[in-house]
Design an enzyme around this catalytic site. Structure first.
Site, PDB file in Angstrom:
ATOM      1  N   GLY A 146       0.806  -1.212   0.000  1.00 45.83           N
ATOM      2  CA  GLY A 146       0.000   0.000   0.000  1.00 45.83           C
ATOM      3  C   GLY A 146       0.841   1.264   0.000  1.00 45.83           C
ATOM      4  O   GLY A 146       1.840   1.365  -0.699  1.00 45.83           O
ATOM      5  N   HIS A 147       0.461   2.209   0.850  1.00 42.47           N
ATOM      6  CA  HIS A 147       1.028   3.552   0.846  1.00 42.47           C
ATOM      7  C   HIS A 147       2.372   3.664   1.564  1.00 42.47           C
ATOM      8  O   HIS A 147       3.071   4.651   1.392  1.00 42.47           O
ATOM      9  CB  HIS A 147       0.013   4.521   1.482  1.00 42.47           C
ATOM     10  N   VAL A 148       2.751   2.663   2.341  1.00 45.67           N
ATOM     11  CA  VAL A 148       3.962   2.795   3.160  1.00 45.67           C
ATOM     12  C   VAL A 148       4.916   1.622   2.882  1.00 45.67           C
ATOM     13  O   VAL A 148       5.125   0.758   3.735  1.00 45.67           O
ATOM     14  CB  VAL A 148       3.604   2.863   4.664  1.00 45.67           C
TER      15      VAL A 148
END
Length: 66
Positions: free
Chosen positions: A45-47
């Site tokens: 995901g985003h991280v």
């Protein structure tokens, strides 16, 4: 609109399942920053630095070794 002003080596690492910023933005950044490297992590995901730390660190070290 200012991506073209970046003149330094740039590594873009993106999670394909980023829920905050679409992966299309990664391609836009890669296209807009001449000579940039793009790494996409699937099942991420985003991280990516937290979700895939070993893979993330490996790619950063490879980039810095250039």
């Amino acid at each position: 609109d200012r991506l073209g002003e970046i003149k330094k080596p740039t590594l873009i690492i993106w999670g394909k399942q980023d829920g905050l910023l679409p992966v299309a933005d990664a391609y836009k950044f890669n296209k807009g920053i001449a000579g940039s490297d793009l790494v996409l992590f699937d099942q991420c995901g985003h991280v990516p630095q937290l979700e895939r730390p070993a893979d993330f660190n490996k790619k950063v070290l490879e980039f810095l070794a250039k």
